[in-house]
Write a protein that holds these residues in place. Sequence first.
Motif, PDB file in Angstrom:
ATOM      1  N   LEU A 100       3.791  12.996   7.555  1.00  0.00           N
ATOM      2  CA  LEU A 100       4.834  13.707   8.392  1.00  0.00           C
ATOM      3  C   LEU A 100       6.001  13.485   7.524  1.00  0.00           C
ATOM      4  O   LEU A 100       6.617  14.642   7.341  1.00  0.00           O
ATOM      5  CB  LEU A 100       4.849  13.968   9.923  1.00  0.00           C
ATOM      6  CG  LEU A 100       3.550  14.015  10.411  1.00  0.00           C
ATOM      7  CD1 LEU A 100       3.723  14.208  11.911  1.00  0.00           C
ATOM      8  CD2 LEU A 100       3.150  15.166  10.468  1.00  0.00           C
ATOM      9  N   GLU A 101       6.770  12.739   7.572  1.00  0.00           N
ATOM     10  CA  GLU A 101       8.450  12.958   7.195  1.00  0.00           C
ATOM     11  C   GLU A 101       8.447  13.205   5.416  1.00  0.00           C
ATOM     12  O   GLU A 101       9.213  14.503   4.684  1.00  0.00           O
ATOM     13  CB  GLU A 101       8.755  11.549   7.280  1.00  0.00           C
ATOM     14  CG  GLU A 101       9.356  11.550   8.377  1.00  0.00           C
ATOM     15  CD  GLU A 101      10.810  10.056   8.629  1.00  0.00           C
ATOM     16  OE1 GLU A 101      10.745   9.340   7.219  1.00  0.00           O
ATOM     17  OE2 GLU A 101      11.386  10.710   9.331  1.00  0.00           O
ATOM     18  N   ARG A 102       7.284  12.719   4.803  1.00  0.00           N
ATOM     19  CA  ARG A 102       7.369  13.621   3.206  1.00  0.00           C
ATOM     20  C   ARG A 102       7.125  15.193   3.727  1.00  0.00           C
ATOM     21  O   ARG A 102       7.171  15.595   2.550  1.00  0.00           O
ATOM     22  CB  ARG A 102       5.786  12.665   2.315  1.00  0.00           C
ATOM     23  CG  ARG A 102       6.284  11.270   2.505  1.00  0.00           C
ATOM     24  CD  ARG A 102       5.163  10.818   1.342  1.00  0.00           C
ATOM     25  NE  ARG A 102       4.280  10.518   1.917  1.00  0.00           N
ATOM     26  CZ  ARG A 102       3.379   9.430   2.350  1.00  0.00           C
ATOM     27  NH1 ARG A 102       4.008   8.337   2.300  1.00  0.00           N
ATOM     28  NH2 ARG A 102       2.246   9.580   2.685  1.00  0.00           N
ATOM     29  N   VAL A 103       6.296  15.445   4.489  1.00  0.00           N
ATOM     30  CA  VAL A 103       5.790  17.117   4.200  1.00  0.00           C
ATOM     31  C   VAL A 103       7.303  17.569   4.858  1.00  0.00           C
ATOM     32  O   VAL A 103       7.017  18.310   4.265  1.00  0.00           O
ATOM     33  CB  VAL A 103       4.110  17.613   4.996  1.00  0.00           C
ATOM     34  CG1 VAL A 103       4.289  18.615   5.548  1.00  0.00           C
ATOM     35  CG2 VAL A 103       3.519  16.541   4.874  1.00  0.00           C
ATOM     36  N   SER A 104       7.664  16.717   5.750  1.00  0.00           N
ATOM     37  CA  SER A 104       8.993  17.890   6.022  1.00  0.00           C
ATOM     38  C   SER A 104       9.962  17.913   4.705  1.00  0.00           C
ATOM     39  O   SER A 104      10.663  18.844   4.294  1.00  0.00           O
ATOM     40  CB  SER A 104       9.696  17.026   7.190  1.00  0.00           C
ATOM     41  OG  SER A 104      11.233  17.494   7.446  1.00  0.00           O
ATOM     42  N   ARG A 105      10.263  16.431   3.704  1.00  0.00           N
ATOM     43  CA  ARG A 105      10.927  17.229   2.969  1.00  0.00           C
ATOM     44  C   ARG A 105      10.260  17.643   1.629  1.00  0.00           C
ATOM     45  O   ARG A 105      11.095  18.785   1.307  1.00  0.00           O
ATOM     46  CB  ARG A 105      11.026  15.691   2.321  1.00  0.00           C
ATOM     47  CG  ARG A 105      11.578  14.579   2.982  1.00  0.00           C
ATOM     48  CD  ARG A 105      12.069  13.276   2.438  1.00  0.00           C
ATOM     49  NE  ARG A 105      10.437  12.594   1.950  1.00  0.00           N
ATOM     50  CZ  ARG A 105      10.805  11.700   2.154  1.00  0.00           C
ATOM     51  NH1 ARG A 105      10.766  10.951   3.989  1.00  0.00           N
ATOM     52  NH2 ARG A 105       9.321  10.927   2.057  1.00  0.00           N
ATOM     53  N   SER A 106       8.830  18.188   1.871  1.00  0.00           N
ATOM     54  CA  SER A 106       8.314  18.997   0.694  1.00  0.00           C
ATOM     55  C   SER A 106       8.908  20.645   1.939  1.00  0.00           C
ATOM     56  O   SER A 106       8.832  21.334   0.669  1.00  0.00           O
ATOM     57  CB  SER A 106       6.882  19.174   0.441  1.00  0.00           C
ATOM     58  OG  SER A 106       6.285  19.849  -0.022  1.00  0.00           O
ATOM     59  N   LEU A 107       8.334  20.360   2.948  1.00  0.00           N
ATOM     60  CA  LEU A 107       9.137  21.823   2.889  1.00  0.00           C
ATOM     61  C   LEU A 107      10.530  21.788   2.912  1.00  0.00           C
ATOM     62  O   LEU A 107      10.863  23.563   2.704  1.00  0.00           O
ATOM     63  CB  LEU A 107       8.908  21.752   5.259  1.00  0.00           C
ATOM     64  CG  LEU A 107       7.448  22.183   5.243  1.00  0.00           C
ATOM     65  CD1 LEU A 107       7.407  21.715   6.985  1.00  0.00           C
ATOM     66  CD2 LEU A 107       6.633  23.399   4.469  1.00  0.00           C
ATOM     67  N   ASP A 108      11.018  21.231   3.449  1.00  0.00           N
ATOM     68  CA  ASP A 108      12.361  21.417   3.126  1.00  0.00           C
ATOM     69  C   ASP A 108      12.939  21.748   1.354  1.00  0.00           C
ATOM     70  O   ASP A 108      14.012  22.547   0.961  1.00  0.00           O
ATOM     71  CB  ASP A 108      13.470  20.380   3.046  1.00  0.00           C
ATOM     72  CG  ASP A 108      14.186  20.572   4.204  1.00  0.00           C
ATOM     73  OD1 ASP A 108      14.518  21.423   4.795  1.00  0.00           O
ATOM     74  OD2 ASP A 108      14.633  19.151   5.150  1.00  0.00           O
ATOM     75  N   ARG A 109      12.270  20.891   0.909  1.00  0.00           N
ATOM     76  CA  ARG A 109      12.298  22.014  -1.190  1.00  0.00           C
ATOM     77  C   ARG A 109      12.030  23.453  -1.352  1.00  0.00           C
ATOM     78  O   ARG A 109      12.862  23.969  -1.784  1.00  0.00           O
ATOM     79  CB  ARG A 109      11.763  20.425  -1.912  1.00  0.00           C
ATOM     80  CG  ARG A 109      12.334  19.570  -2.296  1.00  0.00           C
ATOM     81  CD  ARG A 109      11.802  18.766  -3.099  1.00  0.00           C
ATOM     82  NE  ARG A 109       9.993  18.585  -3.094  1.00  0.00           N
ATOM     83  CZ  ARG A 109      10.020  16.954  -1.903  1.00  0.00           C
ATOM     84  NH1 ARG A 109      10.996  16.601  -1.541  1.00  0.00           N
ATOM     85  NH2 ARG A 109       8.306  17.132  -2.194  1.00  0.00           N
ATOM     86  N   SER A 110      11.248  23.477  -0.791  1.00  0.00           N
ATOM     87  CA  SER A 110      10.159  24.717  -0.817  1.00  0.00           C
ATOM     88  C   SER A 110      11.720  25.467  -0.360  1.00  0.00           C
ATOM     89  O   SER A 110      11.710  26.601  -0.462  1.00  0.00           O
ATOM     90  CB  SER A 110       8.882  25.051   0.293  1.00  0.00           C
ATOM     91  OG  SER A 110       7.754  24.244  -0.988  1.00  0.00           O
ATOM     92  N   ALA A 111      12.096  25.438   0.824  1.00  0.00           N
ATOM     93  CA  ALA A 111      13.186  25.918   1.975  1.00  0.00           C
ATOM     94  C   ALA A 111      14.325  26.856   0.160  1.00  0.00           C
ATOM     95  O   ALA A 111      14.413  27.767   0.487  1.00  0.00           O
ATOM     96  CB  ALA A 111      13.480  25.738   2.761  1.00  0.00           C
ATOM     97  N   ASP A 112      14.102  25.514  -0.018  1.00  0.00           N
ATOM     98  CA  ASP A 112      16.007  25.546  -1.076  1.00  0.00           C
ATOM     99  C   ASP A 112      15.452  26.507  -2.464  1.00  0.00           C
ATOM    100  O   ASP A 112      16.528  26.958  -2.501  1.00  0.00           O
ATOM    101  CB  ASP A 112      16.407  23.972  -1.302  1.00  0.00           C
ATOM    102  CG  ASP A 112      16.235  22.921  -0.340  1.00  0.00           C
ATOM    103  OD1 ASP A 112      16.680  23.805   0.864  1.00  0.00           O
ATOM    104  OD2 ASP A 112      16.667  22.458  -0.486  1.00  0.00           O
ATOM    105  N   ASP A 113      13.951  26.174  -2.832  1.00  0.00           N
ATOM    106  CA  ASP A 113      13.432  27.391  -3.626  1.00  0.00           C
ATOM    107  C   ASP A 113      13.791  28.717  -3.186  1.00  0.00           C
ATOM    108  O   ASP A 113      13.599  29.912  -4.120  1.00  0.00           O
ATOM    109  CB  ASP A 113      12.337  26.995  -4.062  1.00  0.00           C
ATOM    110  CG  ASP A 113      12.445  25.680  -4.859  1.00  0.00           C
ATOM    111  OD1 ASP A 113      13.186  25.254  -5.182  1.00  0.00           O
ATOM    112  OD2 ASP A 113      11.519  24.992  -5.378  1.00  0.00           O
ATOM    113  N   LEU A 114      13.448  28.785  -1.545  1.00  0.00           N
ATOM    114  CA  LEU A 114      13.591  30.334  -2.066  1.00  0.00           C
ATOM    115  C   LEU A 114      14.562  30.828  -1.068  1.00  0.00           C
ATOM    116  O   LEU A 114      14.632  31.840  -0.529  1.00  0.00           O
ATOM    117  CB  LEU A 114      12.342  30.852  -0.717  1.00  0.00           C
ATOM    118  CG  LEU A 114      10.512  30.510  -0.806  1.00  0.00           C
ATOM    119  CD1 LEU A 114      10.132  30.290   0.501  1.00  0.00           C
ATOM    120  CD2 LEU A 114       9.989  31.214  -1.480  1.00  0.00           C
TER     121      LEU A 114
END
Length: 178
Positions: free
Chosen positions: A64-78
């Motif tokens: 879940l923490e890996r998914v959370s970091r992935s969501l943060d990276r996606s948010a940074d891109d947007l």
Amino acid sequence: MTDFTTSGENVSGASAESRNDDLKTKTEDLAKETKDVAKAKASEFKDKADREARSRTETAGERLERVSRSLDRSADDLENDEEWAADALHTAAGQLSNFAQSIKGKSLSSMAGDARTLARKDPGLFYGACAAAGLALGRFMTATAPKPQTAEPEADSAPTPAIKPETPKANGDNYGVR
């Protein structure tokens, strides 16, 4: 003779009573021993289940923490293009990270206690979470279930007729169609 029979009956009655007491004591001892073995096995099973649950919740928390970091990276891109979506993703990532931290290494009894507390504090949220978890589990189970092999033709192909349709006869008979 009557005295002998009477005293014989008393002796055999006392002997039967003694045997009954022995059997009762042995039965009680066996029941206590069985109960002790059952308690030991139950405790052993509980400890094993708790170790397994802790291991699995640790793994789930890391995922879940890996998914959370992935969501943060996606948010940074947007952030430059869609600020509202980036904010929503950052919020979701933070919530997911908090949840991951809260379940990491927890025991079954601890998670059950958390579920009871949530159910008491906010029953609507608890039932909603249960329904969502059930739907997610159902979708997961149907997605991972092996597909059965069928002998039916695929939907793309037209079925082959078992009997060839008759063609109009040479004499012009259209079977009543004009």
